[in-house]
Write an enzyme that holds these catalytic residues in place. Structure first.
Site, PDB file in Angstrom:
ATOM      1  CE  LYS A 146      12.848 -10.055 -12.794  1.00 50.93           C
ATOM      2  NZ  LYS A 146      13.097 -10.633 -11.570  1.00 50.93           N
ATOM      3  CE  LYS A 171      11.160  -2.574  -7.344  1.00 50.97           C
ATOM      4  NZ  LYS A 171      11.814  -3.577  -8.239  1.00 50.97           N
ATOM      5  CD  GLU A 208       9.114 -10.881 -10.853  1.00 49.38           C
ATOM      6  OE1 GLU A 208       8.540 -10.448  -9.838  1.00 49.38           O
ATOM      7  OE2 GLU A 208      10.327 -10.806 -10.989  1.00 49.38           O
ATOM      8  CB  CYS A 264      -0.854   0.027   1.254  1.00 43.31           C
ATOM      9  SG  CYS A 264      -1.707  -1.500   1.524  1.00 43.31           S
ATOM     10  CD  GLU A 313      15.891 -12.807 -10.883  1.00 41.49           C
ATOM     11  OE1 GLU A 313      15.449 -13.361  -9.849  1.00 41.49           O
ATOM     12  OE2 GLU A 313      15.415 -11.747 -11.330  1.00 41.49           O
ATOM     13  CG  ASN A 358       1.072   1.196   3.873  1.00 41.96           C
ATOM     14  OD1 ASN A 358      -0.025   1.176   3.324  1.00 41.96           O
ATOM     15  ND2 ASN A 358       2.133   1.761   3.346  1.00 41.96           N
ATOM     16  N   GLY A 359       0.277  -2.322   6.391  1.00 37.15           N
ATOM     17  CA  GLY A 359       0.697  -3.370   7.316  1.00 37.15           C
ATOM     18  C   GLY A 359      -0.482  -4.242   7.699  1.00 37.15           C
ATOM     19  CD1 TRP A 403      -1.109  -5.307  -4.014  1.00 39.37           C
ATOM     20  CD2 TRP A 403      -0.890  -6.435  -2.101  1.00 39.37           C
ATOM     21  NE1 TRP A 403      -0.664  -6.555  -4.322  1.00 39.37           N
ATOM     22  CE2 TRP A 403      -0.528  -7.277  -3.183  1.00 39.37           C
ATOM     23  CE3 TRP A 403      -0.836  -6.941  -0.822  1.00 39.37           C
ATOM     24  CZ2 TRP A 403      -0.112  -8.585  -3.004  1.00 39.37           C
ATOM     25  CZ3 TRP A 403      -0.433  -8.251  -0.648  1.00 39.37           C
ATOM     26  CH2 TRP A 403      -0.073  -9.056  -1.722  1.00 39.37           C
ATOM     27  NE  ARG A 460       4.536   1.537  -1.967  1.00 36.93           N
ATOM     28  CZ  ARG A 460       5.393   1.558  -0.938  1.00 36.93           C
ATOM     29  NH1 ARG A 460       6.513   2.234  -1.062  1.00 36.93           N
ATOM     30  NH2 ARG A 460       5.156   0.924   0.170  1.00 36.93           N
ATOM     31  CG  HIS A 518      18.523 -36.934  -9.878  1.00 33.25           C
ATOM     32  ND1 HIS A 518      18.943 -38.089  -9.248  1.00 33.25           N
ATOM     33  CD2 HIS A 518      19.598 -36.438 -10.530  1.00 33.25           C
ATOM     34  CE1 HIS A 518      20.226 -38.267  -9.482  1.00 33.25           C
ATOM     35  NE2 HIS A 518      20.656 -37.291 -10.258  1.00 33.25           N
TER      36      HIS A 518
HETATM   37  C1  AGP Z   1      11.519  -9.707  -7.904  1.00 35.73           C
HETATM   38  O1  AGP Z   1      11.418  -9.359  -9.273  1.00 35.73           O
HETATM   39  C2  AGP Z   1      10.284  -9.356  -7.096  1.00 35.73           C
HETATM   40  N1  AGP Z   1       9.858  -8.014  -7.271  1.00 35.73           N
HETATM   41  C3  AGP Z   1      10.391  -9.769  -5.655  1.00 35.73           C
HETATM   42  O2  AGP Z   1      10.646 -11.157  -5.609  1.00 35.73           O
HETATM   43  C4  AGP Z   1      11.503  -9.083  -4.829  1.00 35.73           C
HETATM   44  O3  AGP Z   1      12.756  -9.473  -5.299  1.00 35.73           O
HETATM   45  C5  AGP Z   1      11.357  -9.524  -3.368  1.00 35.73           C
HETATM   46  O4  AGP Z   1      10.079  -9.125  -2.927  1.00 35.73           O
HETATM   47  C6  AGP Z   1      12.444  -8.923  -2.460  1.00 35.73           C
HETATM   48  O5  AGP Z   1      12.341  -7.535  -2.510  1.00 35.73           O
HETATM   49  P1  AGP Z   1      13.557  -6.658  -1.914  1.00 35.73           P
HETATM   50  O6  AGP Z   1      14.769  -6.963  -2.728  1.00 35.73           O
HETATM   51  O7  AGP Z   1      13.100  -5.241  -2.038  1.00 35.73           O
HETATM   52  O8  AGP Z   1      13.749  -7.070  -0.470  1.00 35.73           O
END
Ligand code: AGP
Length: 608
Positions: free
Chosen positions: A485, A603, A488, A2, A481, A100-101, A74, A27, A504
């Site tokens: 990508k 984000k 997501e 949020c 990684e 937030n939270g 959010w 975000r 395996h």
């Molecule tokens: C990665 O593309 C994502 N946005 C997410 O996995 C991110 O890496 C993760 O939430 C950790 O965020 P940070 O590096 O800000 O701690």
């Protein structure tokens, strides 16, 4: 997660709040709202969807009140509805709150209030806050007393901002685990969950600490820490990044802009640190703990998502270059396990945003262990940066797209610098690697110069539903990684796997509908990866190989090959991941996805 924006001052607050919320759109959120208060009373506007859905109604109907708060939500507790959007209110709509939270004990508080005769309009945890303030206001002499009594009842993680029609000149704010910053202006003050929402108005900021309660008028900020029961004089700091860097320029979206910033990100992370002329690595952020570093005999890296995968690359680099055992754990797992943790173990937190709740919780977990807490963070002044004893900033600049790209490259670069710093020139790898780090930006650019070829291949694969990414050594976390990508931003199923694992289990999935992205760059293990590719081809699995420029042999059994420039083994993952970022990007674009704000994601994950 949020977003929060607040304002108190002589200007019409509605425009400041709306622009601030727009700056936080990257975000990720699903509803938005704004409340304004002036001497005539309060107004509230809320809606599901983007901030621009609010703009017209607010601009036409909102007063020119100088006090307002805004929020992008959010959803955590309760569906995506107008009633659940923030600001949340008390029953007579005289108190407005954004949050937030998570309020972990909201159920118990809600029952207590319902027994006292209160009725609720939303399903949110947040609504207990304005109702509880209302409840205490009937018994206590002031709004701030009622606000603080409410905060003492609340358990969880929060940044909370409240305004009231009874106090049309004052913002009330509180922080526990979720970021909140005060922007200090001339006869006006601002509040935001992220400095980017207010940096157009001021560069002077006060970061609230856990348990801080701030009472803010246009000319005064008073901060009371509930835990210490002290009134601290606010420490004003200066924001250090310019808004233009965060602006899009002529890119179609932030993600592509940030991928194309790869050379600059690697250069910024290296500048002044990998010093070839003096054959040394200088990390100013570690100067203060050099003595303690000498006694470190184990490093535990904690992170989430992309940062976790960067940590997995770092494990190989630090173990091989500094000869120190490294263990990488997801912070969300680290926080709930009981493990031996000696005082000669260092905890290294990696985080782009510096606000990830799980990673913050990991640092809190070891607070009383007396161990060294280090950070690799991109967002200057963020919570994690301020919680650690020492650290190395990534200097990748603001990363706005939800999918992390340039920050990963900077994180791995910094991990290599730390490995070299700990090695302190003893290894024969030292000089070649500090030279290579200075060459790397140009090699990253060479990849970006061939984006059309990567785009063409990616579009060929855009209609598959499943992908396997395989690699060995640092190519394995790189494969993880690359798979993330694709997951997501294209919403397709993609798995990263150690290539050696194929027989395996994963080989059972392979057929003509299940392509494999094989990381097959030059390495002592390349022959083994060739065998994996042959196994896959024998089951009609399509294979797209990533190879080192000049490798012609691979074309004998791979029709689609993407090349990266020759580089040192320790820096290969950086170039490999740039290719996979572009691969995922072009698949997502072909599928018309919003690459900057992928569905269901945010984000900065500031709740566990
Ligand atoms: C990665 O593309 C994502 N946005 C997410 O996995 C991110 O890496 C993760 O939430 C950790 O965020 P940070 O590096 O800000 O701690």
């Amino acid at each position: 997660m949020c977003g929060i924006v607040g304002y108190i001052g002589p200007k019409p607050s509605k425009n400041i709040i709306l622009r601030g919320l727009e700056a936080l759109e990257y975000r990720g959120y699903d509803s938005a709202g704004i409340a304004l208060v002036d001497s005539k009373g309060g107004q509230v506007f809320k809606q599901v969807g983007r901030v621009n859905g609010l703009t017209q109604e607010v601009e036409e109907e909102a007063s020119n009140a100088g006090l307002a708060i805004g929020h992008t939500r959010w959803a955590t507790h309760g569906g995506v509805t107008v009633a659940n959007a923030h600001p949340q209110m008390n029953s007579d709509h005289s108190i407005f709150v954004v949050h937030n939270g998570i309020i972990e004990n909201f159920d118990e508080l809600r029952q207590r209030l319902e027994e006292a005769g209160y009725t609720f309009e939303s399903e949110t945890d947040t609504e207990v806050v304005p109702q509880l303030i209302d409840y205490y206001l009937k018994q206590l002499p002031s709004f701030v007393a009622a606000f603080e009594a409410t905060l003492r009842d609340v358990r969880g993680a929060y940044s909370i901002v409240a305004i009231s029609t009874a106090e049309p000149e004052t913002l009330y704010a509180a922080r526990l685990s979720s970021p909140l910053v005060i922007g200090v202006g001339e006869h006006e003050n601002f509040l935001a969950s992220d400095p980017s929402a207010i940096m157009d108005h001021t560069k002077k900021v006060i970061y609230l600490e856990d348990y801080d309660v701030a009472v803010i008028t246009k000319d005064k900020v008073d901060i009371h820490n509930l835990k210490e029961d002290t009134h601290t004089s606010p420490k004003i700091e200066l924001l250090d990044y310019e808004n233009e860097k965060a602006l899009l320029g002529d890119y179609p979206n932030f993600m592509l802009k940030e991928i194309f910033e790869a050379p600059a990100a690697i250069r910024s992370a290296t500048l002044g640190r990998a010093v070839v002329e003096q054959n040394m690595v200088k990390l100013g952020g570690l100067e203060g703990v050099l003595g303690q570093l000498k006694y470190i005999d184990r490093i535990v890296i904690v992170a989430m998502g992309t940062s976790y995968y960067a940590g997995l690359v770092g494990e190989y680099l630090i173990e091989e270059l500094a000869d120190i055992p490294v263990e990488v754990q997801l912070a969300s797992e680290f926080n709930y396990r009981k493990e031996p943790f000696s005082r000669s173990t260092a905890l290294l937190a990696i985080s782009q945003s510096g606000e990830t709740a799980d990673t913050i919780a990991a640092l809190k977990k070891v607070e009383d262990y007396g161990v060294l807490r280090l950070g690799i963070v991109n967002a200057v002044g963020s919570t994690i940066a301020r919680m650690t004893d020492a650290g190395v900033y990534c200097h990748a600049g603001p990363e706005k797209a939800v999918a992390s790209t340039k920050a990963f490259l900077a994180q791995v670069t910094v991990l290599l610098l730390i490995a070299l710093h700990l090695n302190d020139g003893r290894s024969k790898r030292f000089r070649p690697l500090i030279e290579e780090l200075n060459e790397l930006p140009a090699k990253a650019q060479a990849i970006l110069d061939h984006t059309d070829e990567i785009k063409a291949i990616a579009e060929k694969y855009a209609d598959y539903r499943d992908f396997l990414f395989i690699g060995r050594h640092t190519g394995f976390p790189a494969a993880l990684e690359g798979a993330l990508k694709v997951k997501e931003i294209s919403y397709l199923h993609a798995e990263g796997y150690a290539a050696g694992e194929m027989k395996h289990g994963p080989l059972a999935m392979i057929d003509e509908n299940f392509p494999t992205f094989a990381i097959a760059t030059d390495s002592p293990l390349l022959e083994k990866t060739y065998s994996n590719i042959q196994e896959i081809k024998a089951r009609k699995g399509p294979v797209l190989a990533l190879a080192t420029r000049g490798n012609k042999a691979i074309t004998k059994f791979c029709s689609d090959v993407i090349y990266i420039p020759e580089t040192e083994p320790e820096t290969q993952s950086i170039l490999q991941v740039i290719v996979m970022q572009l691969f995922a990007y072009y698949i997502a674009i072909k599928r018309d996805n919003d690459v900057d704000r992928p569905r269901n994601l945010a984000k900065s994950v500031t709740v566990e």
